[in-house]
Design a protein around this motif. Structure first.
Motif, PDB file in Angstrom:
ATOM      1  N   SER A 141       0.844  -1.137   0.174  1.00 24.55           N
ATOM      2  CA  SER A 141      -0.010  -0.028   0.111  1.00 24.55           C
ATOM      3  C   SER A 141       0.851   1.256  -0.054  1.00 24.55           C
ATOM      4  CB  SER A 141      -1.071  -0.074   1.297  1.00 24.55           C
ATOM      5  OG  SER A 141      -0.319   0.012   2.495  1.00 24.55           O
ATOM      6  N   VAL A 142       2.083   1.067   0.506  1.00 25.00           N
ATOM      7  CA  VAL A 142       2.891   2.372   0.645  1.00 25.00           C
ATOM      8  C   VAL A 142       3.480   2.560  -0.670  1.00 25.00           C
ATOM      9  CG1 VAL A 142       5.147   3.532   1.717  1.00 25.00           C
ATOM     10  CG2 VAL A 142       3.577   2.234   3.150  1.00 25.00           C
ATOM     11  N   GLU A 143       4.043   1.445  -1.433  1.00 21.95           N
ATOM     12  CA  GLU A 143       4.216   1.680  -2.759  1.00 21.95           C
ATOM     13  C   GLU A 143       3.314   2.178  -3.871  1.00 21.95           C
ATOM     14  OE1 GLU A 143       7.362   1.222  -3.815  1.00 21.95           O
ATOM     15  OE2 GLU A 143       8.178  -0.087  -2.119  1.00 21.95           O
ATOM     16  N   ALA A 144       2.146   1.809  -3.528  1.00 20.82           N
ATOM     17  CA  ALA A 144       0.951   2.380  -4.368  1.00 20.82           C
ATOM     18  C   ALA A 144       1.100   3.903  -3.900  1.00 20.82           C
ATOM     19  CB  ALA A 144      -0.220   2.064  -4.102  1.00 20.82           C
ATOM     20  N   ARG A 145       1.101   4.383  -2.733  1.00 13.93           N
ATOM     21  CA  ARG A 145       1.206   5.932  -2.536  1.00 13.93           C
ATOM     22  C   ARG A 145       2.513   6.645  -3.425  1.00 13.93           C
ATOM     23  NH1 ARG A 145      -0.090   4.042   3.072  1.00 13.93           N
ATOM     24  NH2 ARG A 145      -2.383   3.999   3.249  1.00 13.93           N
ATOM     25  N   HIS A 146       3.389   5.830  -3.100  1.00 13.86           N
ATOM     26  CA  HIS A 146       4.684   6.326  -3.742  1.00 13.86           C
ATOM     27  C   HIS A 146       4.325   6.710  -5.354  1.00 13.86           C
ATOM     28  CE1 HIS A 146       7.766   4.589  -0.884  1.00 13.86           C
ATOM     29  NE2 HIS A 146       6.896   5.346  -0.299  1.00 13.86           N
ATOM     30  N   SER A 147       3.870   5.629  -5.838  1.00 15.36           N
ATOM     31  CA  SER A 147       3.285   5.798  -7.268  1.00 15.36           C
ATOM     32  C   SER A 147       2.541   7.005  -7.549  1.00 15.36           C
ATOM     33  CB  SER A 147       2.561   4.375  -7.693  1.00 15.36           C
ATOM     34  OG  SER A 147       2.028   4.763  -9.094  1.00 15.36           O
ATOM     35  N   SER A 148       1.453   7.215  -6.925  1.00 12.03           N
ATOM     36  CA  SER A 148       0.575   8.422  -7.009  1.00 12.03           C
ATOM     37  C   SER A 148       1.497   9.538  -6.742  1.00 12.03           C
ATOM     38  CB  SER A 148      -0.409   8.382  -5.831  1.00 12.03           C
ATOM     39  OG  SER A 148      -1.334   9.387  -5.797  1.00 12.03           O
ATOM     40  N   ARG A 149       2.247   9.893  -5.732  1.00 12.91           N
ATOM     41  CA  ARG A 149       3.308  10.921  -5.703  1.00 12.91           C
ATOM     42  C   ARG A 149       4.059  11.174  -6.915  1.00 12.91           C
ATOM     43  NH1 ARG A 149       3.884  15.484  -5.148  1.00 12.91           N
ATOM     44  NH2 ARG A 149       5.232  16.661  -3.658  1.00 12.91           N
ATOM     45  N   ILE A 150       4.559  10.277  -7.268  1.00 10.98           N
ATOM     46  CA  ILE A 150       5.262  10.357  -8.787  1.00 10.98           C
ATOM     47  C   ILE A 150       4.525  10.735  -9.617  1.00 10.98           C
ATOM     48  CG2 ILE A 150       7.017   8.917 -10.318  1.00 10.98           C
ATOM     49  CD1 ILE A 150       7.851   7.350  -7.758  1.00 10.98           C
ATOM     50  N   ARG A 151       3.396  10.293  -9.995  1.00 10.99           N
ATOM     51  CA  ARG A 151       2.540  10.586 -11.067  1.00 10.99           C
ATOM     52  C   ARG A 151       2.069  11.975 -10.972  1.00 10.99           C
ATOM     53  NH1 ARG A 151      -0.579   6.642 -13.696  1.00 10.99           N
ATOM     54  NH2 ARG A 151       0.523   4.426 -13.589  1.00 10.99           N
ATOM     55  N   LEU A 152       2.040  12.605  -9.591  1.00 15.65           N
ATOM     56  CA  LEU A 152       1.355  13.847  -9.636  1.00 15.65           C
ATOM     57  C   LEU A 152       2.473  14.844  -9.915  1.00 15.65           C
ATOM     58  CD1 LEU A 152      -0.351  16.114  -8.250  1.00 15.65           C
ATOM     59  CD2 LEU A 152       0.914  15.744  -6.097  1.00 15.65           C
ATOM     60  N   PHE A 153       4.154  14.562  -9.762  1.00 14.25           N
ATOM     61  CA  PHE A 153       5.144  15.038 -10.308  1.00 14.25           C
ATOM     62  C   PHE A 153       5.250  15.275 -11.911  1.00 14.25           C
ATOM     63  CE2 PHE A 153       7.481  14.420  -6.159  1.00 14.25           C
ATOM     64  CZ  PHE A 153       7.602  15.876  -5.705  1.00 14.25           C
ATOM     65  N   ARG A 154       5.090  14.119 -12.362  1.00 11.37           N
ATOM     66  CA  ARG A 154       4.922  13.842 -14.064  1.00 11.37           C
ATOM     67  C   ARG A 154       3.940  14.734 -14.402  1.00 11.37           C
ATOM     68  NH1 ARG A 154       4.243   9.000 -16.925  1.00 11.37           N
ATOM     69  NH2 ARG A 154       5.177  10.191 -18.599  1.00 11.37           N
ATOM     70  N   ARG A 155       2.484  14.756 -13.665  1.00 12.84           N
ATOM     71  CA  ARG A 155       1.603  15.624 -14.288  1.00 12.84           C
ATOM     72  C   ARG A 155       1.785  17.169 -14.005  1.00 12.84           C
ATOM     73  NH1 ARG A 155      -1.943  13.076 -11.535  1.00 12.84           N
ATOM     74  NH2 ARG A 155      -2.442  14.403  -9.982  1.00 12.84           N
ATOM     75  N   GLY A 156       2.501  17.486 -13.159  1.00 10.38           N
ATOM     76  CA  GLY A 156       3.016  19.052 -13.182  1.00 10.38           C
ATOM     77  C   GLY A 156       3.647  19.436 -14.131  1.00 10.38           C
ATOM     78  N   GLY A 157       4.488  18.221 -15.035  1.00  5.60           N
ATOM     79  CA  GLY A 157       5.401  18.594 -15.966  1.00  5.60           C
ATOM     80  C   GLY A 157       5.067  18.479 -17.212  1.00  5.60           C
ATOM     81  N   ILE A 158       3.962  17.989 -17.474  1.00  8.93           N
ATOM     82  CA  ILE A 158       3.145  17.706 -18.827  1.00  8.93           C
ATOM     83  C   ILE A 158       1.909  18.423 -18.779  1.00  8.93           C
ATOM     84  CG2 ILE A 158       2.187  15.803 -20.212  1.00  8.93           C
ATOM     85  CD1 ILE A 158       4.044  13.689 -18.706  1.00  8.93           C
ATOM     86  N   GLN A 159       1.890  19.226 -20.164  1.00  8.72           N
ATOM     87  CA  GLN A 159       0.614  20.016 -20.029  1.00  8.72           C
ATOM     88  C   GLN A 159      -0.395  19.332 -20.688  1.00  8.72           C
ATOM     89  OE1 GLN A 159       0.527  23.035 -18.402  1.00  8.72           O
ATOM     90  NE2 GLN A 159       2.711  22.290 -17.607  1.00  8.72           N
TER      91      GLN A 159
ATOM     92  N   THR B 242      -3.738  14.719 -22.780  1.00  6.54           N
ATOM     93  CA  THR B 242      -3.893  13.341 -23.269  1.00  6.54           C
ATOM     94  C   THR B 242      -2.439  12.449 -22.943  1.00  6.54           C
ATOM     95  OG1 THR B 242      -2.530  14.229 -25.459  1.00  6.54           O
ATOM     96  CG2 THR B 242      -5.158  14.148 -25.253  1.00  6.54           C
ATOM     97  N   THR B 243      -1.585  13.103 -22.325  1.00  2.00           N
ATOM     98  CA  THR B 243      -0.218  12.308 -22.010  1.00  2.00           C
ATOM     99  C   THR B 243      -0.066  12.372 -20.737  1.00  2.00           C
ATOM    100  OG1 THR B 243       0.802  14.197 -22.374  1.00  2.00           O
ATOM    101  CG2 THR B 243       0.698  12.562 -24.116  1.00  2.00           C
ATOM    102  N   ALA B 244      -0.757  13.378 -19.844  1.00  2.00           N
ATOM    103  CA  ALA B 244      -0.448  13.370 -18.530  1.00  2.00           C
ATOM    104  C   ALA B 244      -1.116  12.447 -17.692  1.00  2.00           C
ATOM    105  CB  ALA B 244      -0.936  14.663 -17.725  1.00  2.00           C
ATOM    106  N   PRO B 245      -0.225  11.577 -16.789  1.00  2.01           N
ATOM    107  CA  PRO B 245      -0.977  10.461 -16.197  1.00  2.01           C
ATOM    108  C   PRO B 245      -1.641  10.878 -15.008  1.00  2.01           C
ATOM    109  CG  PRO B 245       1.334  10.820 -15.459  1.00  2.01           C
ATOM    110  CD  PRO B 245       1.150  11.785 -16.340  1.00  2.01           C
TER     111      PRO B 245
END
Length: 316
Positions: free
Chosen positions: A195-213, A216-219
């Protein structure tokens, strides 16, 4: 998740955990309080010693050992990956630095916790030298991710691969759970890590979404079905019984047991198409997004082996 929370979580399902650690229940409870005064550097040794004492007295079956050692290798893969990013000068922004310090330290606690029940059966620490994050397997082939050398240089590529690592780990823990059913104490700890690894994934995806405008490609903060066909295919490194190319979101072997992440059929055969249960007006992808899928050990190894410095040594 810190060490004390892990102990408290285990106690909810294993009331005898304190007795396992020490026949004098009060003594261990006092240790938890005393731990606030102990330096962080002392915690890893304490974790390993205590879990070895608690759960290492019963011989583990080979499937349990194999499952835990695969999880341990994945934790090392992630730990050294985040550690390299943190040690690459000017690579992470301040917010990323704070987040990945926490995530890296979580991985260290996971490593120490998994080593406890494994005892002498645990793999040797592969060290940073055991991994080649470019995917070239130390010059054996053309690099898959050229910017992820000894010093990382491309933040977007780092975050993409980080997401792939952690999503693979989440599916691996879920896929390995069946092998741990006979050892409920270890299973519960593994599920806590999952469950903690899943939270890590969510945080990393948030960082990616912040850098992808592009929308259609932002996770999203969770796995979506469009990631299955869109994932970059990786070589299977000759791992027997796997598809010619693999990805963190593709199906495993057998497909019926380990479907891809765009799967919408749940339950015993013939199963139910859960997309048909989505309320009117709901998302067309809600059915697949509501369920994560497990992944078999062979496919997990085929993915992770791409980042072993020597593919003959790790993930076998």
């Amino acid at each position: 998740m810190d060490f004390y929370q892990i102990i408290n979580d285990i106690a909810k399902v294993d009331p005898e955990v304190y007795d396992r650690f020490d026949s004098r229940r009060a003594a261990f409870r006092n240790f938890l309080g005393f731990g606030k005064k102990v330096s962080a550097a002392a915690i890893p040794l304490a974790v390993s010693t205590l879990f070895n004492k608690a759960y290492g007295q019963t011989a583990l079956t080979q499937p349990v050992v194999d499952t835990l050692n695969l999880a341990l290798q994945l934790e090392y893969l992630e730990f050294y990956y985040y550690d390299t990013a943190l040690k690459s000068p000017g690579f992470l922004n301040p917010e990323q630095t704070r987040a990945f310090e926490i995530i890296r330290n979580d991985e260290q606690l996971h490593i120490n916790t998994l080593r406890g029940p494994l005892g002498a059966a645990a793999i040797t620490d592969p060290t940073r030298a055991g991994f080649d994050y470019t995917g070239s397997q130390t010059g054996r082939r053309t690099p898959l991710f050229p910017s992820l050398g000894p010093v990382f240089t491309n933040n977007a590529e780092f975050l993409t691969v980080a997401q792939n690592f952690v999503d693979t780990g989440v599916r691996a823990y879920k896929g390995g759970a069946a092998n741990l059913i006979s050892v409920k104490d270890i299973l519960e700890v593994a599920l806590n890590i999952h469950s903690v690894e899943a939270r890590h994934s969510s945080r990393i995806r948030l960082f990616r979404r912040g850098g992808i405008q592009s929308t259609t490609t932002a996770p999203k903060s969770w796995i979506t079905p469009d990631e299955t066909p869109g994932a970059r295919p990786l070589p299977n490194n000759g791992v027997p019984g796997t598809a010619p190319t693999v990805s963190p979101y593709s199906s495993g072997v057998p497909t019926a047991t380990f479907p891809a992440e765009n799967n919408v059929t749940q339950g015993a055969a013939p199963g139910v198409n859960v997309q048909t249960l989505v309320p009117s007006g709901g998302s067309a992808t809600a059915g697949a997004e509501a369920f994560d899928e497990p992944l078999d050990a062979a496919t997990v190894k085929a993915i992770a082996k791409n980042f072993a410095a020597n593919p003959a040594v790790l993930f076998n």
